[in-house]
Design a protein around this motif. Structure first.
Motif, PDB file in Angstrom:
ATOM      1  N   ASP A   1       0.645  -1.255   0.119  1.00 50.13           N
ATOM      2  CA  ASP A   1      -0.019  -0.156  -0.073  1.00 50.13           C
ATOM      3  C   ASP A   1       0.954   1.364  -0.003  1.00 50.13           C
ATOM      4  N   VAL A   2       2.049   1.011   0.703  1.00 48.35           N
ATOM      5  CA  VAL A   2       2.839   2.321   0.568  1.00 48.35           C
ATOM      6  C   VAL A   2       4.319   1.931   0.641  1.00 48.35           C
ATOM      7  N   LEU A   3       5.467   2.567  -0.001  1.00 47.26           N
ATOM      8  CA  LEU A   3       6.690   2.171   0.118  1.00 47.26           C
ATOM      9  C   LEU A   3       7.447   3.505   0.720  1.00 47.26           C
ATOM     10  N   LEU A   4       8.028   3.225   1.855  1.00 50.26           N
ATOM     11  CA  LEU A   4       8.844   4.271   2.518  1.00 50.26           C
ATOM     12  C   LEU A   4      10.317   3.933   2.451  1.00 50.26           C
ATOM     13  N   VAL A   5      10.969   5.035   1.984  1.00 53.70           N
ATOM     14  CA  VAL A   5      12.594   4.845   1.880  1.00 53.70           C
ATOM     15  C   VAL A   5      13.204   5.454   3.069  1.00 53.70           C
TER      16      VAL A   5
ATOM     17  N   TYR B   1      18.527   8.958  -2.303  1.00 55.11           N
ATOM     18  CA  TYR B   1      18.820   9.434  -3.461  1.00 55.11           C
ATOM     19  C   TYR B   1      18.453   8.231  -4.538  1.00 55.11           C
ATOM     20  N   LEU B   2      17.696   7.357  -3.989  1.00 54.84           N
ATOM     21  CA  LEU B   2      17.050   6.285  -4.857  1.00 54.84           C
ATOM     22  C   LEU B   2      15.626   6.477  -5.183  1.00 54.84           C
ATOM     23  N   LEU B   3      15.047   7.615  -4.551  1.00 57.94           N
ATOM     24  CA  LEU B   3      13.650   7.881  -4.680  1.00 57.94           C
ATOM     25  C   LEU B   3      13.211   7.631  -5.921  1.00 57.94           C
ATOM     26  N   THR B   4      13.543   8.644  -6.775  1.00 59.70           N
ATOM     27  CA  THR B   4      13.416   8.926  -8.333  1.00 59.70           C
ATOM     28  C   THR B   4      13.614   7.488  -9.006  1.00 59.70           C
ATOM     29  N   ASP B   5      14.384   6.854  -8.633  1.00 53.51           N
ATOM     30  CA  ASP B   5      14.651   5.357  -9.129  1.00 53.51           C
ATOM     31  C   ASP B   5      13.566   4.458  -8.832  1.00 53.51           C
ATOM     32  N   PHE B   6      13.125   4.364  -7.689  1.00 54.51           N
ATOM     33  CA  PHE B   6      12.112   3.572  -7.389  1.00 54.51           C
ATOM     34  C   PHE B   6      10.888   3.906  -7.795  1.00 54.51           C
ATOM     35  N   LYS B   7      10.362   5.243  -8.136  1.00 53.92           N
ATOM     36  CA  LYS B   7       9.317   5.735  -8.438  1.00 53.92           C
ATOM     37  C   LYS B   7       9.491   5.625  -9.693  1.00 53.92           C
TER      38      LYS B   7
ATOM     39  N   ILE C   1       1.829   2.772  -6.524  1.00 52.86           N
ATOM     40  CA  ILE C   1       2.289   2.557  -5.165  1.00 52.86           C
ATOM     41  C   ILE C   1       2.853   3.877  -4.801  1.00 52.86           C
ATOM     42  N   PRO C   2       2.229   4.557  -3.672  1.00 57.27           N
ATOM     43  CA  PRO C   2       2.693   6.023  -3.216  1.00 57.27           C
ATOM     44  C   PRO C   2       4.096   5.490  -2.693  1.00 57.27           C
ATOM     45  N   ILE C   3       5.103   6.175  -3.010  1.00 59.09           N
ATOM     46  CA  ILE C   3       6.495   6.310  -2.651  1.00 59.09           C
ATOM     47  C   ILE C   3       7.223   7.411  -1.857  1.00 59.09           C
ATOM     48  N   SER C   4       7.517   7.282  -0.626  1.00 58.43           N
ATOM     49  CA  SER C   4       8.291   8.833  -0.021  1.00 58.43           C
ATOM     50  C   SER C   4       9.432   8.405   0.740  1.00 58.43           C
ATOM     51  N   VAL C   5      10.157   9.478   1.123  1.00 60.70           N
ATOM     52  CA  VAL C   5      11.248   9.195   2.181  1.00 60.70           C
ATOM     53  C   VAL C   5      10.813   9.409   3.310  1.00 60.70           C
ATOM     54  N   ILE C   6      11.144   8.441   4.283  1.00 59.10           N
ATOM     55  CA  ILE C   6      10.763   8.676   5.895  1.00 59.10           C
ATOM     56  C   ILE C   6      11.390   9.902   6.456  1.00 59.10           C
ATOM     57  N   PRO C   7      10.537  10.718   7.043  1.00 63.96           N
ATOM     58  CA  PRO C   7      11.322  12.063   7.500  1.00 63.96           C
ATOM     59  C   PRO C   7      12.456  11.542   8.645  1.00 63.96           C
ATOM     60  N   MET C   8      13.408  12.290   8.253  1.00 62.87           N
ATOM     61  CA  MET C   8      14.921  12.371   9.030  1.00 62.87           C
ATOM     62  C   MET C   8      14.729  12.076  10.595  1.00 62.87           C
TER      63      MET C   8
END
Length: 108
Positions: free
Chosen positions: A54-58, A64-70, A78-85
């Motif tokens: 349902d969601v992929l969190l990086v 730096y791989l976010l765009t590649d995953f998207k 699938i919504p894909i985002s970076v986990i807040p630091m």
């Protein structure tokens, strides 16, 4: 409401496993039906393309791989985002669970 499947991705899947465990504890406390798990970045695209997610969190360390995953998972929606630091650093399961839930709701 159906079970939410939350996939966390980091370099080796180790640090995100700790965060996943914290997220599950919070979900249990509020009676939210979730499946939270961590996978290493090398397995993420293959796993997400073959399973219901349902969601992929990086993890922030591989942002730096976010765009590649998207790009590679664009056909899955699938919504894909970076986990807040901050949340990642604090292993804040409650905040990351809320973040994931919001991404899922916005994607519905």
């Amino acid at each position: 409401m159906s079970k939410r499947v939350i996939m966390l991705v980091c370099s080796g899947g180790m640090s995100t496993s700790l965060l996943a465990a914290n997220m599950v504890k919070v979900a249990d406390q509020i009676h939210l039906d979730v499946d939270v798990f961590a996978v290493p970045m090398s397995d993420a695209v293959d796993f997400a393309s073959k399973h219901t997610v349902d969601v992929l969190l990086v993890g922030p360390q591989i942002r730096y791989l976010l765009t590649d995953f998207k790009n590679k998972l664009a056909s899955t929606a699938i919504p894909i985002s970076v986990i807040p630091m901050k949340d990642y650093g604090m292993m804040d399961g409650k905040s990351v669970l809320a973040f994931a839930d919001e991404l899922i709701k916005n994607n519905a």
